[in-house]
Motif scaffolding. Structure first.
Motif, mmCIF file in Angstrom:
data_model
loop_
_atom_site.group_PDB
_atom_site.id
_atom_site.type_symbol
_atom_site.label_atom_id
_atom_site.label_comp_id
_atom_site.label_asym_id
_atom_site.label_seq_id
_atom_site.Cartn_x
_atom_site.Cartn_y
_atom_site.Cartn_z
ATOM 1 N N ALA A 1 40.652 23.408 41.347
ATOM 2 C CA ALA A 1 40.393 23.652 39.933
ATOM 3 C C ALA A 1 41.488 24.533 39.367
ATOM 4 O O ALA A 1 41.931 25.488 40.008
ATOM 5 C CB ALA A 1 39.040 24.334 39.748
ATOM 6 N N ARG A 2 41.937 24.198 38.181
ATOM 7 C CA ARG A 2 42.829 25.041 37.400
ATOM 8 C C ARG A 2 42.117 25.285 36.083
ATOM 9 O O ARG A 2 41.890 24.370 35.307
ATOM 10 C CB ARG A 2 44.180 24.393 37.163
ATOM 11 C CG ARG A 2 45.022 25.208 36.158
ATOM 12 C CD ARG A 2 46.453 24.824 36.187
ATOM 13 N NE ARG A 2 47.054 25.565 37.289
ATOM 14 C CZ ARG A 2 48.361 25.729 37.451
ATOM 15 N NH1 ARG A 2 49.205 25.195 36.602
ATOM 16 N NH2 ARG A 2 48.818 26.419 38.463
ATOM 17 N N ILE A 3 41.755 26.539 35.883
ATOM 18 C CA ILE A 3 41.016 26.931 34.699
ATOM 19 C C ILE A 3 41.906 27.858 33.881
ATOM 20 O O ILE A 3 42.514 28.777 34.426
ATOM 21 C CB ILE A 3 39.714 27.685 35.063
ATOM 22 C CG1 ILE A 3 38.869 26.887 36.068
ATOM 23 C CG2 ILE A 3 38.929 28.062 33.828
ATOM 24 C CD1 ILE A 3 38.303 25.611 35.547
ATOM 25 N N GLN A 4 41.982 27.612 32.578
ATOM 26 C CA GLN A 4 42.701 28.513 31.689
ATOM 27 C C GLN A 4 41.725 29.062 30.664
ATOM 28 O O GLN A 4 40.947 28.321 30.066
ATOM 29 C CB GLN A 4 43.863 27.829 30.969
ATOM 30 C CG GLN A 4 44.651 28.833 30.121
ATOM 31 C CD GLN A 4 45.847 28.219 29.421
ATOM 32 O OE1 GLN A 4 45.825 27.056 29.035
ATOM 33 N NE2 GLN A 4 46.891 29.013 29.253
ATOM 34 N N ILE A 5 41.789 30.373 30.464
ATOM 35 C CA ILE A 5 40.953 31.046 29.483
ATOM 36 C C ILE A 5 41.862 31.538 28.361
ATOM 37 O O ILE A 5 42.859 32.220 28.620
ATOM 38 C CB ILE A 5 40.198 32.246 30.106
ATOM 39 C CG1 ILE A 5 39.451 31.826 31.384
ATOM 40 C CG2 ILE A 5 39.264 32.880 29.079
ATOM 41 C CD1 ILE A 5 38.405 30.772 31.196
ATOM 42 N N VAL A 6 41.513 31.153 27.130
ATOM 43 C CA VAL A 6 42.269 31.591 25.949
ATOM 44 C C VAL A 6 41.295 32.182 24.934
ATOM 45 O O VAL A 6 40.105 31.881 24.951
ATOM 46 C CB VAL A 6 43.079 30.436 25.309
ATOM 47 C CG1 VAL A 6 44.129 29.903 26.270
ATOM 48 C CG2 VAL A 6 42.166 29.325 24.827
ATOM 49 N N LEU B 1 30.375 31.789 23.692
ATOM 50 C CA LEU B 1 31.532 31.023 24.125
ATOM 51 C C LEU B 1 31.685 29.846 23.187
ATOM 52 O O LEU B 1 30.715 29.158 22.884
ATOM 53 C CB LEU B 1 31.314 30.513 25.557
ATOM 54 C CG LEU B 1 32.307 29.513 26.107
ATOM 55 C CD1 LEU B 1 33.635 30.205 26.378
ATOM 56 C CD2 LEU B 1 31.797 28.888 27.372
ATOM 57 N N ALA B 2 32.890 29.649 22.730
ATOM 58 C CA ALA B 2 33.152 28.469 21.917
ATOM 59 C C ALA B 2 33.090 27.244 22.820
ATOM 60 O O ALA B 2 33.191 27.344 24.033
ATOM 61 C CB ALA B 2 34.525 28.580 21.267
ATOM 62 N N TYR C 1 39.153 26.883 28.501
ATOM 63 C CA TYR C 1 38.025 27.443 27.772
ATOM 64 C C TYR C 1 38.549 28.372 26.689
ATOM 65 O O TYR C 1 39.404 29.198 26.950
ATOM 66 C CB TYR C 1 37.122 28.272 28.700
ATOM 67 C CG TYR C 1 36.274 27.460 29.631
ATOM 68 C CD1 TYR C 1 35.033 26.991 29.235
ATOM 69 C CD2 TYR C 1 36.707 27.186 30.921
ATOM 70 C CE1 TYR C 1 34.247 26.268 30.098
ATOM 71 C CE2 TYR C 1 35.927 26.455 31.786
ATOM 72 C CZ TYR C 1 34.692 25.988 31.378
ATOM 73 O OH TYR C 1 33.924 25.266 32.217
ATOM 74 N N LYS C 2 37.962 28.232 25.525
ATOM 75 C CA LYS C 2 38.268 29.169 24.433
ATOM 76 C C LYS C 2 37.086 30.114 24.332
ATOM 77 O O LYS C 2 35.947 29.692 24.214
ATOM 78 C CB LYS C 2 38.471 28.422 23.122
ATOM 79 C CG LYS C 2 38.907 29.337 21.983
ATOM 80 C CD LYS C 2 39.089 28.561 20.691
ATOM 81 C CE LYS C 2 40.407 27.819 20.721
ATOM 82 N NZ LYS C 2 40.720 27.220 19.408
#
Length: 193
Positions: free
Chosen positions: A18-23, A3-4, A188-189
């Motif tokens: 929580a608002r989580i974004q995965i890219v 994981l970066a 998260y990238k």
């Protein structure tokens, strides 16, 4: 497979949501990533989700492609196709085979171990599906924008685990400890295969 470093910021709010974004590496949203948040004090009461634990077969695909269920859940596998299907998993957390069954029939399988189970069909080699078994009520999968909203979190320290079948990491997952505070907003990238 790693994981970066988280790409964005931690923002406090007045709620414990929580608002989580995965890219991905290019900044494109990652659909169907499973995000699990485990508070330092544990999950508390037995885990239940408002959605039905069902993974159908329709148009020669598993629908949904990724299903999140609580540890101990029994998953229904309705056949909504005009052809027969046979389901199997050789995953560490769930090894099983369901013999051929036809349209409008349903079979079930119980999942007692946390982790991910990859599913296939003995008849249709291109069919792939995933069941992610969790032991926290604070879990969900990302939408087409790579976002998942998780509500009702207690404040304090928590572990966030991100899983996706193509994530470049051991067991296709990565974890990190965060402070929830009054809320959490994070991007998260991740690196995908």
């Amino acid at each position: 497979m790693s994981l970066a470093v988280p790409a964005a910021h931690l923002l406090a709010s007045n709620t414990r949501d929580a608002r989580i974004q995965i890219v991905d590496e290019r900044g494109m949203p990652v659909r169907d990533a499973v995000v699990e948040i485990m508070p330092a004090g544990g999950a508390g009461s037995p885990v239940r989700f408002p959605w039905r634990a069902a993974m159908g077969q329709k148009d020669l695909q598993f629908v949904p492609g990724t299903l999140v269920v609580a540890k101990g859940a029994t998953v229904a596998f309705p056949n909504l196709d005009r052809v027969r299907h046979s389901i199997y998993s050789f995953s560490k957390i769930a090894r099983f085979e369901i013999d051929l069954y036809g349209r409008d029939q349903t079979r079930t399988q119980r999942f007692d171990t946390t982790g991910a189970a990859a599913l296939g069909c003995n008849i249709h080699d291109d069919m792939r599906g995933y069941v992610r078994v969790v032991d926290t009520p604070f879990a969900g999968k990302t939408n087409g924008n790579g976002i998942v909203d998780i509500t009702g979190l207690p404040g304090g320290t928590a572990s966030i685990t991100v899983w996706h079948p193509r994530l470049r990491a051991p067991a296709n997952e990565t974890s990190q400890t965060v402070s929830i505070g009054n809320g959490l907003s994070r991007k998260y990238k991740v690196r995908l295969r």
